[in-house]
Design an enzyme around this catalytic site. Structure first.
Site, PDB file in Angstrom:
ATOM      1  N   HIS A  53      42.424  40.748  39.264  1.00  0.00           N
ATOM      2  CA  HIS A  53      42.087  42.071  39.964  1.00  0.00           C
ATOM      3  C   HIS A  53      42.881  43.206  39.320  1.00  0.00           C
ATOM      4  CE1 HIS A  53      38.647  41.212  42.296  1.00  0.00           C
ATOM      5  NE2 HIS A  53      39.297  40.157  43.003  1.00  0.00           N
ATOM      6  N   ASP A  77      37.083  36.180  38.920  1.00  0.00           N
ATOM      7  CA  ASP A  77      36.645  34.467  38.985  1.00  0.00           C
ATOM      8  C   ASP A  77      37.095  33.940  37.469  1.00  0.00           C
ATOM      9  OD1 ASP A  77      36.362  34.141  41.546  1.00  0.00           O
ATOM     10  OD2 ASP A  77      34.190  34.222  41.319  1.00  0.00           O
ATOM     11  N   HIS A 115      43.118  34.671  40.006  1.00  0.00           N
ATOM     12  CA  HIS A 115      42.085  35.599  40.563  1.00  0.00           C
ATOM     13  C   HIS A 115      42.400  36.913  41.030  1.00  0.00           C
ATOM     14  CE1 HIS A 115      37.794  36.650  42.565  1.00  0.00           C
ATOM     15  NE2 HIS A 115      38.978  37.219  43.177  1.00  0.00           N
ATOM     16  N   GLU A 116      43.397  36.804  41.800  1.00  0.00           N
ATOM     17  CA  GLU A 116      44.214  38.183  42.239  1.00  0.00           C
ATOM     18  C   GLU A 116      44.779  38.811  41.261  1.00  0.00           C
ATOM     19  OE1 GLU A 116      42.808  38.794  45.073  1.00  0.00           O
ATOM     20  OE2 GLU A 116      42.285  37.150  45.868  1.00  0.00           O
ATOM     21  N   GLU A 152      34.452  41.033  41.083  1.00  0.00           N
ATOM     22  CA  GLU A 152      34.615  39.585  41.554  1.00  0.00           C
ATOM     23  C   GLU A 152      34.552  38.776  40.398  1.00  0.00           C
ATOM     24  OE1 GLU A 152      36.606  38.978  43.905  1.00  0.00           O
ATOM     25  OE2 GLU A 152      36.882  40.910  44.804  1.00  0.00           O
TER      26      GLU A 152
END
Length: 629
Positions: free
Chosen positions: A481, A541, A477-478, A537
C-alpha cells in the site's frame, strides 16, 4: 467435487462452504468474521464475569466494564423507552432557523449529533507531522451517490425501508403519523439535494486528489446562512487560519443547499437522522427498529442479541482498554518476535525487488527504497494504553445516552485540541483485538493488531509455507500500500509529495491501468466489480502475494501448494446477496472469492503447483498476466 484447476476458492474451501453458517445478526461468515466472533465470545464471557463481580477485573478495565454495565442494563433502558430520545431531540426541535442552528452547531457536533457537517482534526497531507482542520461532506441516506442513479433498482426499495423505519421511530418518540410522515418526506427532499454534489465512493478512493486548502475567510464565504468561521473557531477553541476541503464541488454549491428556503426540510433531516442515531441507544425495541435499514442493506436477518449489543457499545467507547486485556491474555512475546521477523524479511524482499526493478529509473528507485526503509512497524498493540480512556468516568447514575453525549464530547475535544500541534505517530487506529491490518500513508507505518495474528492467518506452531501464504501475504499487502496509486503519492515522511520522475510515473500509471483492465468485466453472483474502486487493494493483493511468495522460498521446506492453499483459506466467505451488492458498490476491496482467485493467475508457480493448463478455469495466458511490484 470442485477442482483447484477450475476454482481455487471453491476447491480449497469446499467443505467449509457446505457447513459454514451465517450468524443471524451478521451479513456474512468468513475467516475474518469467524476469528472476530471467537474473540468476541471469549472477551464477552470475561466481561460478563467481571461485570457480575464474580471475578475482579484489572483496574485498567474499569471504564469498559462500567459502560458495559450501563449498556447491558436493559431493564432500565426498556423502562425508559423513548424518553432519552425525546430529551435529546429537544435540542433540535427548539431550533427555528439557520441562525439558531449556526449558534448551536459546534456544541451539537461535540455532543455526537448528526449535523451534516463532517469535520475534524487530522494530519496534514502536505505537512504530515502537523494536525490540520479537515472539512468533509454530508453523508447521504443511501450508502453512495451511485445508489441514486435512475437505473439503480435498489434506490426506491431502500428509501422505502428507511422511510418506514424512521416513521416508526418518530411515532415512538411522540410524533403523530402525519407529523412523522411530513418529517420523513422533507428529510428525503433535503437528501435529494446531495447525491450530485458529493464525491462517489470511487472518487473518495483516489484520496490523494481530495486535498483542497482554503483560508478560513474563503471557507466562511461559502455560506451566509451559517457562520462557518465562528463554528470552526468555537470547535477548536482558538482562531484557525485555514481548513482543508475533501471536495470543492460540494462547497461550491453549498449556498444552494443551506438556504433559508430549505430550513424546514433541513430541520426535518436533522430530526430524522438523530432519531435513528439516539434510538439505537434506547430500549431494545428501539434498538432493533433503528437497525432495520442497515439490515436491509446488508441482508442480516435479525438484530444483535442484547448482551452482544451492550458489548459492542462498550467496545466502541473503550475498546483500547479491552485490547490491552486481550493482548495480555492471548498474544505472547514469542509470537510478536516471530511476526516481527517475518515483517523484516518481507521488507527485505521488497528492498531486493526495488533494487532489481527493471522499469524504474535509478533516482525513483532510490527514493522508493528510502520510503521503504522509513516504514514504521507496529505489531500487536500500542506501547501504552491511551491515558484519556483511563482518566474518563462513566456515570452509572445517569442514562446511557447522557453518558454517550459526555464521552463523545470528551473524545471530540481531545481530537480538536490537537489542531496545529505535532502529530502523535505512536497512536494506533485499531484496538489490539481487531481482526484487520492497515497501512497509514501519513505516518508511513504498517500496523498489525494482535487480533489478526492468529489462525488461519498466523499460527506459531505451523509450517512456514502456510504462514507466508497467510499473514506473510497480509504483511506484504500492507507494505504494498505504500506503493499503490494513493500511497505512492506520499513520501517517506508521510507528506503528499511527488517523488517520481514524469517518465516513471507514467510507467507506474500504465501498469496500474493494466491491473484495472485485468479486473474489468468481473462479477460475483451478478454484482459487478468496479475495477477503479478496487484498484489500490488489487495492487496490494498482487504485490503482497508476489513478495510473500519470494520470501517463502527462503525456507528450506517451502511448499507452493501449502502457500496457495492458505491464501485461498484466508479469503473464505459466505455472504447474503444484499451484502455482496453493498460491498461491490462501496468497498475498495474486491469480493473475497475474487481476491482468492484473481491474483494467483499471474504466477507461473501457481500453475505449476496444481498442474493448471490451458482450458482450465484458473488458467491465464502469459501475455495476459499482470505485475507491478
Amino acid at each position: 467435487m470442485v477442482r483447484v484447476q477450475d476454482d481455487l476458492f471453491a476447491a480449497i474451501n469446499e467443505d467449509w462452504l457446505k457447513t459454514a453458517k451465517i450468524r443471524p445478526d451478521m451479513p456474512s461468515a468468513s475467516a475474518f468474521t469467524d476469528l472476530y466472533l471467537s474473540i468476541e465470545d471469549d472477551m464477552r464471557a470475561d466481561t460478563e464475569v467481571f461485570a457480575k463481580g464474580e471475578k475482579n477485573s484489572p483496574a485498567y478495565l474499569k471504564n469498559f466494564i462500567d459502560f458495559y454495565k450501563l449498556a447491558n442494563d436493559w431493564q432500565t433502558r426498556n423502562a425508559q423507552a423513548a424518553q432519552p430520545v425525546v430529551q435529546s431531540l429537544k435540542r433540535i426541535t427548539a431550533l427555528t432557523s439557520f441562525e439558531d442552528f449556526s449558534k448551536a452547531l459546534a456544541d451539537l457536533d461535540l455532543s455526537g449529533y448528526s449535523t451534516s457537517f463532517n469535520v475534524g482534526v487530522t494530519p496534514d497531507f502536505k505537512q504530515a507531522d502537523r494536525y490540520i482542520f479537515w472539512v468533509d461532506e454530508p453523508a447521504t441516506i443511501l450508502p453512495d451517490s451511485t445508489y441514486y442513479a435512475a437505473d439503480n433498482p435498489q434506490k426506491e426499495p431502500l428509501l422505502a425501508t428507511w422511510s418506514k423505519m424512521t416513521t416508526q421511530l418518530l411515532m415512538t418518540a411522540g410524533y403523530s403519523a402525519d407529523e412523522a410522515d411530513k418529517i420523513v418526506q422533507d428529510a428525503k427532499q433535503f437528501d435529494a439535494l446531495l447525491p450530485d454534489l458529493v464525491l462517489s465512493r470511487e472518487e473518495q478512493m483516489a484520496y490523494y486528489k481530495n486535498y483542497h486548502p482554503k483560508a478560513i475567510h474563503d471557507f466562511a464565504a461559502y455560506l451566509t446562512t451559517i457562520d462557518l468561521q465562528t463554528y470552526v473557531n468555537t470547535l477548536v477553541g482558538k482562531p484557525v487560519d485555514k481548513v482543508i476541503l475533501s471536495s470543492e464541488r460540494f462547497w461550491d454549491s453549498a449556498k444552494d443547499v443551506y438556504t433559508d428556503a430549505n430550513w424546514s426540510i433541513f430541520k426535518s433531516w436533522l430530526i430524522a437522522k438523530n432519531v435513528a442515531k439516539f434510538s439505537s441507544l434506547a430500549s431494545y425495541d428501539l434498538f432493533k427498529q433503528s437497525g432495520t435499514f442497515s439490515r436491509a442493506l446488508t441482508g442480516a436477518a435479525q438484530a444483535a442479541e442484547p448482551a452482544r449489543e451492550a458489548y459492542a457499545l462498550a467496545h466502541q467507547q473503550f475498546g483500547f482498554l479491552l485490547g490491552e486485556y486481550f493482548r495480555i491474555k492471548h498474544f505472547s512475546p514469542e509470537a510478536k518476535h516471530n511476526v516481527e521477523t517475518m515483517i523484516n524479511k518481507m521488507i527485505s524482499v521488497y528492498r531486493d525487488r526495488l533494487t532489481h526493478n527493471d522499469w524504474l529509473g535509478s533516482d525513483t528507485i532510490k527514493k522508493a527504497i528510502s520510503k521503504l526503509d522509513h516504514i514504521a512497524i507496529k505489531i500487536g498493540y500500542p506501547d501504552q494504553v491511551p491515558l484519556r480512556f483511563l482518566k474518563r468516568k462513566v456515570d452509572l447514575q445517569t442514562s446511557l445516552l447522557e453518558n454517550f453525549e459526555v464521552l463523545s464530547k470528551q473524545e471530540a475535544q481531545f481530537s480538536l485540541d490537537r489542531w496545529n500541534t505535532k502529530v502523535d505517530t505512536t497512536e494506533w487506529g485499531m484496538t489490539a483485538d481487531t481482526v484487520n491490518a492497515y497501512y497509514d500513508p501519513q505516518t508511513n507505518s504498517i500496523n498489525f493488531p494482535a487480533g489478526i495474528l492468529q489462525a488461519p492467518f498466523y499460527d506459531f506452531d505451523r509450517g512456514a509455507s502456510a504462514n507466508y501464504g497467510g499473514i506473510g501475504a497480509v504483511i506484504a499487502h500492507e507494505v504494498s500500500h505504500a506503493f499503490d496509486t494513493n500511497g505512492a503519492r506520499f513520501d517517506e515522511k508521510g507528506s503528499l509529495n511527488n517523488w517520481w520522475t514524469d517518465e516513471d510515473l507514467k510507467k507506474f500509471t500504465d501498469k496500474a491501468q493494466a491491473i484495472v483492465r485485468s479486473w474489468s468485466g468481473l462479477d460475483l453472483d451478478g454484482a459487478a466489480v468496479n475495477p477503479k474502486l478496487t484498484l489500490t487493494e488489487n495492487i496490494a493483493d498482487l504485490g503482497g502475494l508476489s513478495a510473500a511468495l519470494q520470501a517463502g522460498h527462503t525456507d528450506a521446506n517451502f511448499s507452493s501448494k501449502s502457500f496457495f492453499t492458505t491464501w485461498a483459506t484466508i479469503w473464505r466467505m459466505k455472504a447474503s446477496a444484499e451484502y455482496i451488492k453493498l460491498l461491490t458498490s462501496i468497498d475498495e476491496h474486491a469480493p473475497n472469492k475474487l481476491r482468492a482467485n484473481e491474483p494467483v493467475k499471474n504466477f507461473q508457480e501457481f500453475f505449476d503447483a496444481f498442474h493448471i493448463e490451458k482450458g482450465d478455469g484458473m488458467y491465464r495466458a502469459p501475455a495476459d498476466r499482470v505485475s507491478l511490484w
